[in-house]
Structures are given as structure tokens and as C-alpha cells.
Design an enzyme around this catalytic site. Sequence first.
Site, PDB file in Angstrom:
ATOM      1  N   ASN A   1      47.773  -6.391  66.369  1.00 57.52           N
ATOM      2  CA  ASN A   1      47.306  -5.696  65.055  1.00 57.52           C
ATOM      3  C   ASN A   1      48.761  -5.605  64.245  1.00 57.52           C
ATOM      4  OD1 ASN A   1      48.341  -3.625  66.687  1.00 57.52           O
ATOM      5  ND2 ASN A   1      47.273  -1.955  65.252  1.00 57.52           N
TER       6      ASN A   1
ATOM      7  N   CYS B   1      50.553  -2.981  63.581  1.00 61.37           N
ATOM      8  CA  CYS B   1      51.744  -2.060  63.979  1.00 61.37           C
ATOM      9  C   CYS B   1      52.283  -2.408  65.370  1.00 61.37           C
ATOM     10  CB  CYS B   1      51.243  -0.770  63.841  1.00 61.37           C
ATOM     11  SG  CYS B   1      50.957  -0.034  62.369  1.00 61.37           S
TER      12      CYS B   1
ATOM     13  N   GLU C   1      50.617  -2.204  68.655  1.00 61.10           N
ATOM     14  CA  GLU C   1      50.453  -1.655  69.642  1.00 61.10           C
ATOM     15  C   GLU C   1      49.001  -2.301  70.494  1.00 61.10           C
ATOM     16  OE1 GLU C   1      48.117   0.351  66.464  1.00 61.10           O
ATOM     17  OE2 GLU C   1      50.160  -0.164  66.834  1.00 61.10           O
TER      18      GLU C   1
END
Length: 793
Positions: free
Chosen positions: A275, A277, A279
Site C-alpha cells: 500500500n 505507506c 506496511e
Amino acid sequence: MNMNIDVQLTENAIRVLEKRYLKKDLNGNPVETPESMFRRVAKNISQAERLYDPEADIERTAAVFYELMTSLEFMPNSPTLMNAGRDLQQLSACFVLPVDDSMESIFEAVKHTAIIHKSGGGTGFSFSRLRPSGDVVGSTSGISSGPISFMTVFDSATEAIKQGGTRRGANMGILRIDHPDILHFITCKQDNNKLNNFNISVAITEDFMKAVMEGGEYELKNPRTGKDAGKLNAKEVFEKIVNMAWKNGDPGIIFIDRINRDNPTPHIGEIESTNPCGEQPLLPYESCNLGSINLAKMVRIRTSEVEKMGSSELPNFGTSKLQKFEIDWDKVGYVAKEAVHFLDNVIDMNRYPIQQIEKMTKGNRKIGLGVMGFADMLVRLDIPYDSDEAIKMAEDVMGFIHEKGREASQELAEKRVAFPNFKGSIYDGGAEVRNATVTTIATTGTISIISNCSSGIEPIFALAYTRNVLDGAELVEANPLFEEIARERGFYNPEILKQISKSGSLHDVAGVPDDIKRLFVTSHDIVPEWHLKMQAAFQKYTDNAVSKTVNFPNEAMPEHVADVYRLAYELDCKGVTVYRDGSREVQVLNKGQKKESESQRVSGKNDVKTGAGKIREVEIERPSALEGKTYKVKTPNSKHALYVTLTDIPDGNGGKRPFEIFLNTKDPSQIEWMMAITRLISAVFRRTENPSFLVEELKAIYSPSTGFFSSGRHKFIPSLVAEIGHVIDDHLGGLGLVEETPPIEAYFEDARAQEHNKGNKDSGMVFCLECSERTLIVQEGCRKCLSCGYTKC
């Protein structure tokens, strides 16, 4: 159970909810309260019970979910809060889309991206399947423009769409380290005005990291043919990644082999991307819904302390010398299990924007239960963030949440059956589970503001900051835990808060007890090693990955970023994100702030030690004779070499500094631009004591017409102008104007001392582009405003 509980929200939380989450009328006015929003979400998500039990007690389940949220003990990701029970009903935060090596696939992905962003989600892509620039296009006998050119198409589509009217689109772009265009990818965001809707990460392999450690070469692969496409020196490529991350935070890195090592469904596909970001690794066409437990709410006063005080009434939290706290493990276990129940229901209540995504998501039923408020919990427990005790607490807490979350998933599997792709998964042969993954440490952005707690597993960013209120007046906002304990201990003072707000930290602030200074360490008080240790501790008990930012002061050097990347690899992290203060943000003017003159603005960038960038008002006259050196450079597209001559003058301190530059070549096509650039560079030389700031600008220039080339002096040069920058850099080194980087530990001790001895230096906050307050911070790979809740990942 009661669904009429009053929610205890801060003024800031209410402001964020009204601006971004609550239903609005046609004029943009909220038509629901925070309580009715939580009630709407709880009722909607509880409806999934009827899919498995027609006689299910929907009201009871809704009451449980409502209490989880209104107590601020658990909060789902933003799309669930915004959209559950409304027409859109798109509840997932993160998606990954495939991009195959065909025009049809590329623009199908662009279309799907637009649909997802309109529904409120963020998207991740791997561009590693696309043939490299300069490769053949068989259908037309043309030449491929490569992955980076197509990334700009996705970026433009994102720019044109506002997510659900409330969230700006976010993308993750990933390229494998062995793709032939990797050098261009690494530098594709060197211009801060390009690809602003993308975070980018390099997918690093185990083979590459071994080559970095050994100082050897590694092989590139053409994704179209699967054949070898040359070799690169791993250490030099690693250094290029480091230098760009130092410059503006991109690219990050993910360890793609480690991610696939933990892929729960390898029989379904290989993980290529995450995704926005980083994580949440996902398969192509997979989505995930996330939620976080507020650890600040998971502590209680010790029973023995209550009995000792002879009263059943709990005193105010705060005075660590008198009151001792402990984790309420029963509450943690209860909240973890109910949160897994909530998130599993979200999968069924979700209205998926694309049919392929619904099929893949329901096939694996991945959820991502994480935490926020970890730093606040440590304060309650009287544990400094950068301590072995804190690392142990991280492992204990996340290990327990993971255990209880997996138990809840097993119990749901008994009631509702295992996830459809269970057979052939890593769980096959053991106890059935409902969800292929259960835990993720995700960004908490605005939900941590709503919950009035620290972000994710990050340390406290600043203990106090100043924001403008009516009529230009300034209001000092203090961390609520710090203010509470300061009042309890008797050292609270508005003047102390003003002093703290200048740096955000307690370092060198008079009147604050030493034990409080040790307890309330902030992001910039913490040496990077502790940031990484904390990330690794949570990663041990997290199915997916961990969102964490290693914050550096502006004065940090690229070598310090390199140390962090190596340590992340050694500690078995799945990726790492760094951010050096001031390296990316464009600081807009706040109301009441006077505009600096151009000379002040430039000199404000001066290097503390070398004086780089100091501008003279007038040029120094040229002496009649000067000494210098001439450097020979191989050019990429010409049989003629380039000769770079640099002359020097005395600097008045027994040394020398450059005065002018001459470029000479027999290639007539190069003469015009060379005349222009020599005059510009020479003008800078004559007006500066140390032009090292110019070097970094020149070295970052990329030329598509030449691509990367070897100049005979340096490898992987992005343009002939960039090589001129490298030559100047070498020359400056010979003059002693480029300093050797100190070891990271000694550097950070020195940098902290410098930073806190400057009374007016802020804590790394910059002005928010939305509310113009100087309250924008970078954490968890995102930018977040503490005043208005603006986020951008």
C-alpha cells in the site's frame, strides 16, 4: 449494552471529524454528530452477523462495536468511518493493482486507480513487469519509454481526482532492484515538483544486499525476455538510493524476498507491491482493511497501589513517584478479539470498487490489526522510549495482541469457516483460521488525532508547539500527558511551555526534573538505532509489516541514512522509511509572518560548519593570473572528450576556493550550452565562500537523451551536467571544503547539542499547506498536521 454513551473528544478531534468524516449537507455543513457517526458505523458493520446466523443479536454486536469506538480504545481506518452506512460503502484503505507489460493492462490499471481513488482508497503498484526504456516494442517496431514515463500517467490521473471529496489520492510505486531502469527510478523524484502523488520504494533482494556487503556486482534482468541485461556495482547503486533518500525521503526500500518469505498464500501469487505507506504487502487485486488499538487506554493503576491509598477511587494519572501503573492485559485481550471480529465483518459489508478485488480480498480475508498510542503507554508505565525495557514491552504487547488476534481468527473460522484459499496456504495442516493475515502496524494519521493519542508506534514528535488563533494571537499547545504530569509534579509554567515549543523537546529546558526529561524523549532526541530496534521489535509479532519513520535532523549526512538502511536489514525489518527535516516540505508563509529577502532565504540554507551557500553582495574582481586544474571527462554521445578547468583564489585563511570554470570540447554541438553554464557557475563561485550547495543541484540533473553513463571518472552519471557537478565536488574535496562525516552515534550527540542550543530552532515542524499552521510533521511515512488533521502519504 448502551449505544448512547457520550464520547469524550478533544476540540481538535471534533474539528477533524467535522471537516473530514461527518455527513454533510449540500452546503458542506455537518448533519451528524460524532456519536451518530460511530452509531452509524457500528450498526452497519454489525449487519454482517446475519450472513452467518439469521438469528444473530445484531443490536448486541452493534453495541459492542459502538463502545469500542466511543471509548477510543479501537478505531478502524478512515474509509470505514467515512463510508460505512452511507451510499458509497467503500471501507478499505489500501489496494494493490497489477501492471502488466502491455498498453491494455497499463491503462486498465489507470482506470481502476481512478475508481479506487474516487471511492477513498490508496493504491500500490509494481512497475517491474514493464520492459525498460529503449527496449523494442514488437507490435510497432518502436522503442519503449519505460516504467517511469507510465508512472507520470498514473500521477496525473491521481491529481485529477479527489478521493470521495475528503481524501487526496496516494500511490506507492515499486521497482525491483534488478530492473534495467532502476537507476532512473531511484532519481525519478529528485525534482520535488514531479510525481507528488507517489511514494516510491525499491524492492531489494537478498542477492543484492549480499552484493552490497561484499562490494560486488549483481545482475539486471529484462522483464520482457527474462534474460540478463548487464551488471551494476551493488554498493554504488546502494549509495545512489541512500543519497536520494537523504535528499528528499524517496525512495524508501522494501526487502521483497522477506515479504514473500512470509506470504501466507504463495500458491495464489507472489507479492510485488505494498500500500502507499509500505506496511501492507498485498497480492495483485487484493485489498485490506485496517484498524488500531489505542494502547494509551490499555493501562490501569495497580491494585496494590489502590489498596495502599485506602480508597477505591482512582487518583489522577501522572505522578510516577507516587502512582504505579500496569497494562490491563484482560482489556487488551478483549479489545483485540472484538477488533478482529469487527474487521472481519468489514470484509463482508464492503462494497468493492472492482470485481477482481472483491474476489481476491474475500479469498484471503486479510485484515490488519495494529496499535497507536504506544509512546503514551510507555509514559504511563514510566518507561523511556529509547530503552531496553521499552523494546521488551513492545515485544510483549504486540506478541500478546498477535496471539489473541489469531485466537479470534480461529474462533471465527469455527463459526464461519476458514478463508477460501486456506488449502495450500502456510496454515494448511494446522488449525483453521478465518484470515490469512491478522496484524499490521499501519499509519494512524487522523485516527490518532481523533483518539487523542500518539501516532502508531512512533515516539512523541513534539511536547509543545505554537499555533495561531484569532487575531493572530499565538496559543501554545502542550502534549496532554506532559501537561498533566507537569501540574502533578508542580513544575508547570506557561513560560516553560513557550520555551519547549521552540524546539519541541525538553533538552536543556530549565525547571524540568531530570527523570521527566528522560521519560519524555521525542523523535529528534532518539538516535536512529532505537527507531530501528523498536520497528524490529514490533515486526517480530506482525504478520504484515510496520509503518515507522526514522527522523533525522536537517544536518544529517547520507552516510547516516546508509547506516540505518544496513541496520534495518540486519534486524530483519521488511522495509524502512527515513525523513530528514526540511528535505521535502515547501514552507508556505503563515499569517503575520514577514517575507524574507532573497539573500536571507539563501543564506538560511548555510551549512553550519562550512558556510556553504553564503552569498556575497558583489563579485570579487579577477586577478590577472590564476592557478587551477583541468579534468578530462568522457562524454556519452560524442567521440570528443570534455575538459573541465577549475581555477582557484586564496580564501584569506591560508586555503583556496574555486573562482571560475571553463569547459572545452571539439564537439561544436555542445558549445552554446557550455558557454551558458560556465558563466552561471563562475558567477556563483565568485559570490560564494563555498559552492557545495550548487554541487548537489548539478549532480541531480537527469538527461533522458543520454541516460546513465560512465564518465571515466565516475559511474552511473545521469547527465553530462551532473558529471560536471561531480568534478566540482572532487575539486572541492581537494581544497578541503568537503568535510568527513563523523560516526553516526557521535554525530547525533553533536547534532542534538547544536539543535537545542539554538533557542529559536523549531522541532522539525513546517507549515501546513491547508491551514497554514506550523504544525505539519512527518511520521509513519506520511505528513500529518496536528492542527487541522490534514494528511498526505
